[in-house]
Design a protein around this motif. Structure first.
Motif, PDB file in Angstrom:
ATOM      1  N   LEU A 143       0.839  -1.189   0.000  1.00  0.00           N
ATOM      2  CA  LEU A 143       0.000   0.000   0.000  1.00  0.00           C
ATOM      3  C   LEU A 143       0.875   1.240   0.000  1.00  0.00           C
ATOM      4  O   LEU A 143       1.962   1.238   0.598  1.00  0.00           O
ATOM      5  N   SER A 144       0.400   2.312  -0.649  1.00  0.00           N
ATOM      6  CA  SER A 144       1.129   3.576  -0.679  1.00  0.00           C
ATOM      7  C   SER A 144       0.175   4.716  -0.342  1.00  0.00           C
ATOM      8  O   SER A 144      -1.036   4.509  -0.150  1.00  0.00           O
ATOM      9  N   ALA A 145       0.710   5.931  -0.312  1.00  0.00           N
ATOM     10  CA  ALA A 145      -0.123   7.109  -0.030  1.00  0.00           C
ATOM     11  C   ALA A 145      -1.229   7.261  -1.068  1.00  0.00           C
ATOM     12  O   ALA A 145      -2.297   7.818  -0.768  1.00  0.00           O
ATOM     13  N   ASP A 146      -1.003   6.762  -2.276  1.00  0.00           N
ATOM     14  CA  ASP A 146      -2.022   6.851  -3.331  1.00  0.00           C
ATOM     15  C   ASP A 146      -3.280   6.053  -2.984  1.00  0.00           C
ATOM     16  O   ASP A 146      -4.364   6.334  -3.505  1.00  0.00           O
ATOM     17  N   ASP A 147      -3.133   5.057  -2.104  1.00  0.00           N
ATOM     18  CA  ASP A 147      -4.294   4.258  -1.689  1.00  0.00           C
ATOM     19  C   ASP A 147      -5.122   4.968  -0.628  1.00  0.00           C
ATOM     20  O   ASP A 147      -6.227   4.535  -0.297  1.00  0.00           O
ATOM     21  N   LYS A 148      -4.555   6.047  -0.053  1.00  0.00           N
ATOM     22  CA  LYS A 148      -5.255   6.913   0.897  1.00  0.00           C
ATOM     23  C   LYS A 148      -5.839   6.134   2.076  1.00  0.00           C
ATOM     24  O   LYS A 148      -7.027   6.208   2.389  1.00  0.00           O
ATOM     25  N   LYS A 149      -4.949   5.387   2.735  1.00  0.00           N
ATOM     26  CA  LYS A 149      -5.352   4.594   3.898  1.00  0.00           C
ATOM     27  C   LYS A 149      -4.573   5.073   5.125  1.00  0.00           C
ATOM     28  O   LYS A 149      -3.351   4.990   5.153  1.00  0.00           O
ATOM     29  N   ALA A 150      -5.305   5.567   6.110  1.00  0.00           N
ATOM     30  CA  ALA A 150      -4.688   6.044   7.354  1.00  0.00           C
ATOM     31  C   ALA A 150      -4.671   4.895   8.362  1.00  0.00           C
ATOM     32  O   ALA A 150      -5.531   4.801   9.246  1.00  0.00           O
ATOM     33  N   ILE A 151      -3.704   4.007   8.204  1.00  0.00           N
ATOM     34  CA  ILE A 151      -3.589   2.807   9.032  1.00  0.00           C
ATOM     35  C   ILE A 151      -2.563   3.075  10.139  1.00  0.00           C
ATOM     36  O   ILE A 151      -1.503   3.647   9.890  1.00  0.00           O
ATOM     37  N   ILE A 152      -2.887   2.650  11.345  1.00  0.00           N
ATOM     38  CA  ILE A 152      -2.024   2.892  12.498  1.00  0.00           C
ATOM     39  C   ILE A 152      -1.278   1.636  12.924  1.00  0.00           C
ATOM     40  O   ILE A 152      -0.137   1.697  13.386  1.00  0.00           O
ATOM     41  N   LYS A 153      -1.909   0.471  12.755  1.00  0.00           N
ATOM     42  CA  LYS A 153      -1.278  -0.770  13.207  1.00  0.00           C
ATOM     43  C   LYS A 153      -1.625  -1.901  12.252  1.00  0.00           C
ATOM     44  O   LYS A 153      -2.730  -1.937  11.694  1.00  0.00           O
ATOM     45  N   ALA A 154      -0.677  -2.835  12.081  1.00  0.00           N
ATOM     46  CA  ALA A 154      -0.883  -3.984  11.204  1.00  0.00           C
ATOM     47  C   ALA A 154      -0.213  -5.209  11.806  1.00  0.00           C
ATOM     48  O   ALA A 154       0.880  -5.116  12.357  1.00  0.00           O
ATOM     49  N   ARG A 155      -0.880  -6.352  11.696  1.00  0.00           N
ATOM     50  CA  ARG A 155      -0.339  -7.613  12.188  1.00  0.00           C
ATOM     51  C   ARG A 155      -0.742  -8.745  11.232  1.00  0.00           C
ATOM     52  O   ARG A 155      -1.837  -8.743  10.670  1.00  0.00           O
ATOM     53  N   PHE A 156       0.159  -9.723  11.065  1.00  0.00           N
ATOM     54  CA  PHE A 156      -0.180 -10.922  10.307  1.00  0.00           C
ATOM     55  C   PHE A 156      -1.243 -11.727  11.043  1.00  0.00           C
ATOM     56  O   PHE A 156      -1.154 -11.934  12.254  1.00  0.00           O
TER      57      PHE A 156
END
Length: 319
Positions: free
Chosen positions: A118-131
């Protein structure tokens, strides 16, 4: 007689005093630690200097460093990307960072090579990610939405709004079938990770923002802005809290959930409690700045990371 009673009173207080422990080791990293996960003996540490460091806690050496591209800030200056969240599974590494554009996120996966999901072009304000597994990633949005990302297609399988409150943190249970999400309302949402279905709401113990949560052996701990260290039994939904003396920024549960650690005061000390009796069993002193993450390796060994370049190692059996 009075002297004898006084002696035994002092002896009793000394025997019941909470042990004050210093770190047994420290790990120096290049940058400020923003997130940290433990995979066996390997600590994976996210930094604000555009990379993660993988540290072997047994051999006491750095074994890997993975970097991501620099970003431009709002002034157009080139700077290292702040890695906000990291994880690892089966030799794969996850790196979630700021993009420098509009508060949107970059998401990378490293599996011998670095791939941007994902990049800024996808416009996703994600704070945390886990498998969740080797093919799926659980996402926590600033807007307090939970989503499940399919790595191969780079598409979200679902996206669910949990509340109108701002997201703070989430933690997975041991088999990653459930996650507990916290937000600024103080209400915790237990979510089924494969579907996004809200299974239960845990509430009543925190009245304000819950900065951090942990989820072990059917118990949830919460670190509250309201100076409350909350504990919930997920099955019953019943909870309790321990009153702190300052904003509580971090928490962790031991694997059995018989012990809970909280950052309970303004000196960044870590208080460790028996979760059944709520009694303090140790005070860990030596943290230099505001705590970001606490992790139990087992029932007696802990790691902690704060807003500096030192990760502390603690042993509750320390003499």
């Amino acid at each position: 007689m009075m002297k004898t009673l006084f002696f035994y009173s002092i002896l009793s207080l000394w025997l019941w005093a909470t042990p004050v422990l210093n770190p047994v080791e420290s790990i120096e990293i290049n940058g400020t630690a923003k997130d940290m996960v433990l995979d066996g003996d390997h600590l994976v540490i996210a930094t604000d200097m555009g990379h993660i460091e993988v540290y072997d806690s047994v051999k006491k050496e750095k074994i890997k460093e993975i970097s991501i591209p620099d970003v431009k800030d709002f002034m157009g200056d080139i700077m290292p990307a702040r890695v906000m969240s990291t994880d690892t599974i089966r030799g794969k590494y996850l790196l979630l960072s700021d993009s420098g554009k509009g508060g949107y996120s970059n998401l990378y996966i490293y599996d011998d090579n670095l791939t941007q999901l994902l990049s800024a072009d996808d416009k996703k304000a994600i704070i945390k990610a886990r498998f969740i597994d080797a093919s799926h990633i659980l996402l926590g949005y600033l807007s307090n939405e939970v989503a499940l990302l399919d790595i191969k297609s780079k598409k979200e399988l679902y996206r669910v709004q949990l509340s109108e409150s701002k997201f703070s943190d989430f933690a997975l249970n041991e088999d990653k079938t459930q996650a507990v999400f916290s937000c600024e309302s103080g209400i915790l949402s237990v979510v089924e990770t494969k579907t996004g279905k809200v299974l239960k709401e845990l509430k009543g113990q925190n009245l304000d923002n819950v900065y951090k949560v942990d989820f072990k052996n059917g118990m949830v701990s919460g670190a509250g802005q309201d100076q409350r260290a909350s504990l919930y039994d997920v099955a019953s939904g019943k909870g309790d809290y321990i009153k702190g003396h300052f904003l509580i920024y971090a928490t962790a549960l031991s694997p059995s959930a018989q012990k809970a650690a909280f950052a309970m005061d303004e000196k960044n000390n870590i208080s460790v409690y028996n979760t059944l009796t709520k009694s303090k069993i140790a005070l860990l002193k030596g943290q230099k700045s505001t705590l970001n993450v606490i992790i139990f390796k087992d029932e007696n060994r802990l790691f902690s990371a704060s807003d500096d370049n030192t990760v502390m190692v603690w042993d509750l059996n320390q003499k």
